[in-house]
Design a protein around this motif. Structure first.
Motif, PDB file in Angstrom:
ATOM      1  N   LEU A  97      -4.872   1.688  -6.138  1.00 31.03           N
ATOM      2  CA  LEU A  97      -5.627   1.530  -7.347  1.00 31.03           C
ATOM      3  C   LEU A  97      -4.695   1.173  -8.617  1.00 31.03           C
ATOM      4  CD1 LEU A  97      -8.800   3.371  -8.416  1.00 31.03           C
ATOM      5  CD2 LEU A  97      -6.775   3.071 -10.044  1.00 31.03           C
ATOM      6  N   GLU A  98      -5.088   0.122  -9.360  1.00 31.12           N
ATOM      7  CA  GLU A  98      -4.306  -0.276 -10.649  1.00 31.12           C
ATOM      8  C   GLU A  98      -5.302   0.015 -11.634  1.00 31.12           C
ATOM      9  OE1 GLU A  98      -2.937  -3.880 -10.397  1.00 31.12           O
ATOM     10  OE2 GLU A  98      -2.075  -3.948  -8.426  1.00 31.12           O
ATOM     11  N   GLN A  99      -4.910   0.932 -12.678  1.00 35.49           N
ATOM     12  CA  GLN A  99      -5.797   1.059 -13.799  1.00 35.49           C
ATOM     13  C   GLN A  99      -4.607   1.205 -14.995  1.00 35.49           C
ATOM     14  OE1 GLN A  99      -8.986   4.224 -14.327  1.00 35.49           O
ATOM     15  NE2 GLN A  99      -7.244   5.355 -14.625  1.00 35.49           N
ATOM     16  N   LEU A 100      -5.019   0.438 -16.019  1.00 37.69           N
ATOM     17  CA  LEU A 100      -4.193   0.424 -17.437  1.00 37.69           C
ATOM     18  C   LEU A 100      -2.906   0.456 -17.153  1.00 37.69           C
ATOM     19  CD1 LEU A 100      -7.007   3.232 -19.040  1.00 37.69           C
ATOM     20  CD2 LEU A 100      -6.701   0.803 -19.246  1.00 37.69           C
ATOM     21  N   GLY A 101      -2.391  -0.355 -16.415  1.00 36.86           N
ATOM     22  CA  GLY A 101      -0.787  -0.319 -16.316  1.00 36.86           C
ATOM     23  C   GLY A 101      -0.406   0.309 -15.316  1.00 36.86           C
ATOM     24  N   ALA A 102      -1.048   1.487 -14.833  1.00 42.45           N
ATOM     25  CA  ALA A 102      -0.764   2.435 -13.663  1.00 42.45           C
ATOM     26  C   ALA A 102      -0.945   2.387 -12.320  1.00 42.45           C
ATOM     27  CB  ALA A 102      -0.962   3.936 -14.180  1.00 42.45           C
ATOM     28  N   VAL A 103      -0.362   2.578 -11.155  1.00 48.40           N
ATOM     29  CA  VAL A 103      -0.527   2.409  -9.974  1.00 48.40           C
ATOM     30  C   VAL A 103      -0.704   3.554  -9.222  1.00 48.40           C
ATOM     31  CG1 VAL A 103       0.001   1.069  -7.999  1.00 48.40           C
ATOM     32  CG2 VAL A 103       0.600   0.083 -10.110  1.00 48.40           C
ATOM     33  N   TYR A 104      -1.692   3.812  -8.376  1.00 45.33           N
ATOM     34  CA  TYR A 104      -1.851   5.054  -7.594  1.00 45.33           C
ATOM     35  C   TYR A 104      -2.002   4.715  -6.183  1.00 45.33           C
ATOM     36  CZ  TYR A 104      -3.128   6.616 -12.208  1.00 45.33           C
ATOM     37  OH  TYR A 104      -3.274   6.885 -13.894  1.00 45.33           O
ATOM     38  N   TRP A 105      -1.603   5.559  -5.440  1.00 47.54           N
ATOM     39  CA  TRP A 105      -1.609   5.435  -3.659  1.00 47.54           C
ATOM     40  C   TRP A 105      -2.339   6.464  -3.106  1.00 47.54           C
ATOM     41  CZ3 TRP A 105       0.070   0.671  -1.978  1.00 47.54           C
ATOM     42  CH2 TRP A 105       0.842  -0.041  -2.798  1.00 47.54           C
ATOM     43  N   GLY A 106      -2.914   6.079  -1.949  1.00 43.60           N
ATOM     44  CA  GLY A 106      -3.628   6.884  -1.028  1.00 43.60           C
ATOM     45  C   GLY A 106      -2.463   7.701  -0.197  1.00 43.60           C
ATOM     46  N   GLN A 107      -2.618   8.458   0.532  1.00 40.55           N
ATOM     47  CA  GLN A 107      -1.812   8.994   1.562  1.00 40.55           C
ATOM     48  C   GLN A 107      -1.574   8.176   2.874  1.00 40.55           C
ATOM     49  OE1 GLN A 107      -0.075  12.212   1.307  1.00 40.55           O
ATOM     50  NE2 GLN A 107      -0.753  11.899  -0.896  1.00 40.55           N
ATOM     51  N   GLY A 108      -2.645   7.363   3.125  1.00 44.58           N
ATOM     52  CA  GLY A 108      -2.492   6.479   4.040  1.00 44.58           C
ATOM     53  C   GLY A 108      -3.370   6.992   5.459  1.00 44.58           C
ATOM     54  N   THR A 109      -3.816   6.038   6.208  1.00 41.68           N
ATOM     55  CA  THR A 109      -4.570   6.394   7.318  1.00 41.68           C
ATOM     56  C   THR A 109      -3.966   5.206   8.397  1.00 41.68           C
ATOM     57  OG1 THR A 109      -6.770   6.373   8.450  1.00 41.68           O
ATOM     58  CG2 THR A 109      -6.393   4.607   6.609  1.00 41.68           C
ATOM     59  N   GLN A 110      -3.692   5.736   9.638  1.00 45.47           N
ATOM     60  CA  GLN A 110      -3.058   5.256  10.765  1.00 45.47           C
ATOM     61  C   GLN A 110      -4.324   4.391  11.396  1.00 45.47           C
ATOM     62  OE1 GLN A 110       0.055   4.961  12.073  1.00 45.47           O
ATOM     63  NE2 GLN A 110      -0.455   3.363  13.064  1.00 45.47           N
ATOM     64  N   VAL A 111      -3.762   3.030  11.737  1.00 40.59           N
ATOM     65  CA  VAL A 111      -4.665   2.102  12.453  1.00 40.59           C
ATOM     66  C   VAL A 111      -3.836   1.510  13.523  1.00 40.59           C
ATOM     67  CG1 VAL A 111      -5.826  -0.207  12.561  1.00 40.59           C
ATOM     68  CG2 VAL A 111      -6.145   1.297  10.319  1.00 40.59           C
ATOM     69  N   THR A 112      -4.302   1.858  14.739  1.00 41.48           N
ATOM     70  CA  THR A 112      -3.586   1.377  16.036  1.00 41.48           C
ATOM     71  C   THR A 112      -4.388   0.552  16.974  1.00 41.48           C
ATOM     72  OG1 THR A 112      -2.192   3.457  16.062  1.00 41.48           O
ATOM     73  CG2 THR A 112      -2.299   2.270  18.186  1.00 41.48           C
ATOM     74  N   VAL A 113      -4.058  -0.576  17.159  1.00 42.98           N
ATOM     75  CA  VAL A 113      -4.716  -1.656  18.060  1.00 42.98           C
ATOM     76  C   VAL A 113      -3.923  -1.823  19.411  1.00 42.98           C
ATOM     77  CG1 VAL A 113      -5.722  -3.881  18.289  1.00 42.98           C
ATOM     78  CG2 VAL A 113      -5.275  -2.764  16.054  1.00 42.98           C
ATOM     79  N   SER A 114      -4.671  -1.117  20.283  1.00 44.75           N
ATOM     80  CA  SER A 114      -3.785  -1.150  21.718  1.00 44.75           C
ATOM     81  C   SER A 114      -4.739  -0.962  22.651  1.00 44.75           C
ATOM     82  CB  SER A 114      -3.007   0.108  21.862  1.00 44.75           C
ATOM     83  OG  SER A 114      -2.380   0.021  22.972  1.00 44.75           O
TER      84      SER A 114
END
Length: 115
Positions: A97-114
């Motif tokens: 997410l970008e807001q007013l010049g700042a950038v924020y990140w989530g913790q991440g979620t694993q996607v596995t295609v197999s």
């Protein structure tokens, strides 16, 4: 403080579909853009898809025609519909997410295609 909570990752067979969601909360004033990045094992993090406040979308060439990003402005949520998944889509997916010049990140979620 802005918080991003991702959901929807998991294990899927090649050709299958998954839908990722990311909900933003706390300190939201004006979201300039939201998006999804991914980091595959041994590779750098890369942009998957993004959507601006005005609704303009941007996709990595590798996912064009297969992935669709959308945003629920009222709920400060962004979704990533992933179809025709391939093994090379396997990665940890991060909400951004970008807001007013700042950038924020989530913790991440694993996607596995197999299979």
């Amino acid at each position: 403080q802005v918080q991003l909570v991702e959901s929807g990752g998991g294990l899927v067979q090649p050709g299958g579909s998954l839908r990722l969601s990311c909900a933003a909360s706390g300190g939201i004033f004006r979201i300039d853009a939201m998006g999804w990045y991914r980091r595959a094992p041994g590779k750098q993090r890369e942009l998957v898809a993004a959507i601006t406040r005005g609704g303009t979308t941007n996709y990595a060439d590798s996912v064009k025609g297969r992935f669709t990003i959308s945003r629920d402005y009222a709920k400060n949520t962004v979704h990533l519909q992933m179809n025709s998944l391939k093994p090379e889509d396997t990665a940890v997916y991060y909400c951004n997410l970008e807001q007013l010049g700042a950038v924020y990140w989530g913790q991440g979620t694993q996607v596995t295609v197999s299979s």
